[in-house]
Write a protein that holds these residues in place. Structure first.
Motif, PDB file in Angstrom:
ATOM      1  N   ALA A 137       7.996  11.854   1.856  1.00 29.21           N
ATOM      2  CA  ALA A 137       8.018  11.476   3.019  1.00 29.21           C
ATOM      3  C   ALA A 137       8.278  10.158   3.223  1.00 29.21           C
ATOM      4  N   ALA A 138       6.978   9.556   2.736  1.00 25.94           N
ATOM      5  CA  ALA A 138       6.775   8.005   2.939  1.00 25.94           C
ATOM      6  C   ALA A 138       7.224   6.897   1.780  1.00 25.94           C
ATOM      7  N   ALA A 173       6.600   5.547 -13.087  1.00 23.19           N
ATOM      8  CA  ALA A 173       7.520   7.030 -13.259  1.00 23.19           C
ATOM      9  C   ALA A 173       9.205   7.415 -12.828  1.00 23.19           C
ATOM     10  N   ALA A 174       9.992   8.148 -13.074  1.00 26.74           N
ATOM     11  CA  ALA A 174      11.017   8.079 -12.146  1.00 26.74           C
ATOM     12  C   ALA A 174      10.919   8.748 -10.860  1.00 26.74           C
ATOM     13  N   VAL A 175      11.259   7.492 -10.262  1.00 23.79           N
ATOM     14  CA  VAL A 175      12.370   8.418  -8.975  1.00 23.79           C
ATOM     15  C   VAL A 175      13.473   8.997  -8.730  1.00 23.79           C
ATOM     16  N   GLY A 220       0.645  -1.497  -0.421  1.00 24.68           N
ATOM     17  CA  GLY A 220      -0.016  -0.204   0.278  1.00 24.68           C
ATOM     18  C   GLY A 220       0.428   1.435  -0.040  1.00 24.68           C
ATOM     19  N   LEU A 221       2.245   1.212  -0.598  1.00 26.75           N
ATOM     20  CA  LEU A 221       2.768   2.231  -0.282  1.00 26.75           C
ATOM     21  C   LEU A 221       2.301   3.509  -0.709  1.00 26.75           C
ATOM     22  N   ASP A 222       2.460   5.130  -0.638  1.00 23.47           N
ATOM     23  CA  ASP A 222       2.224   5.747  -1.645  1.00 23.47           C
ATOM     24  C   ASP A 222       2.938   6.500  -2.263  1.00 23.47           C
ATOM     25  N   LEU A 223       3.521   6.172  -3.295  1.00 17.52           N
ATOM     26  CA  LEU A 223       4.943   6.666  -4.007  1.00 17.52           C
ATOM     27  C   LEU A 223       4.771   8.843  -4.377  1.00 17.52           C
TER      28      LEU A 223
END
Length: 206
Positions: free
Chosen positions: A154-155, A191-193, A147-150
């Motif tokens: 901060a998360a 998407a690119a991080v 469930g990680l919100d990219l």
């Protein structure tokens, strides 16, 4: 005369074990120390594969005289029941498969078991850079929260630090760890991080 590592370990073991639970090799004067040593080695090998150093340590702990231990282990090597090269190959495959450890981590573990130099390096040749990258990616996919919100910076940053740290504990270098985490997050998000701050924490990262 300098005391050998075997003799030091045997002496320390003798000091620790006194009374009825003391080392088997000295428990009865009637016992042949060679037979005692053979029995100890066979029990150890029946339980699991062991390096010669591990068996030496066990014999020292059981107060087997050093010359007897050497003689017995030499004989076990002659009949291929003790083989550090074979042990190392099996160990590398096992630790890479079960724990996804890097070569550097496995190398350190082999060294604690008395397997170093050409024997260790030959066994580690089974693993390639591509193998390590694939294993690192698999570890990240396993640990990446579903469930990680990219979109939450901060998360995301917290997850990156945790995942890079996890790979570091498995022996993967920071540059590779960060690159793999970044790739897996990009795969998840599409998407690119980019994270310059975390990149600064791990020099050499993309």
């Amino acid at each position: 005369m300098t005391e050998s590592p075997y003799a030091r370990r045997r002496r320390r073991s003798s000091a620790r074990h006194r009374g009825p639970e003391g080392p088997a090799a000295s428990s009865s004067p009637a016992q042949d120390p060679r037979e005692v040593a053979r029995a100890i080695v066979l029990r150890q090998l029946t339980a699991s594969a062991k390096s010669r150093k591990q068996l030496e340590d066990k014999l020292a702990d059981r107060n087997v005289p050093e010359d007897v231990a050497r003689e017995v282990l030499d004989r076990f090597e002659e009949v291929d029941l003790v083989d550090d090269a074979q042990y190392a190959e099996l160990y590398v495959r096992s630790r890479a498969s079960a724990r996804k450890l890097s070569r550097s981590a496995i190398r350190r573990e082999l060294a604690t078991r008395g397997v170093t130099g050409e024997i260790a390096e030959s066994a580690l040749e089974q693993r390639t850079d591509e193998d390590e990258r694939e294993d690192a990616a698999e570890l990240v996919r396993r640990k990446l929260p579903a469930g990680l919100d990219l979109t939450d910076r901060a998360a995301r940053d917290k997850a990156v630090r945790r995942l890079v740290g996890m790979l570091g504990r498995k022996g993967y270098p920071p540059g590779l760890a960060f690159a793999v985490v970044k790739e897996e997050l990009e795969e998840r998000s599409g998407a690119a991080v980019r994270d310059d701050k975390i990149g600064e924490e791990y020099p050499g990262t993309p």
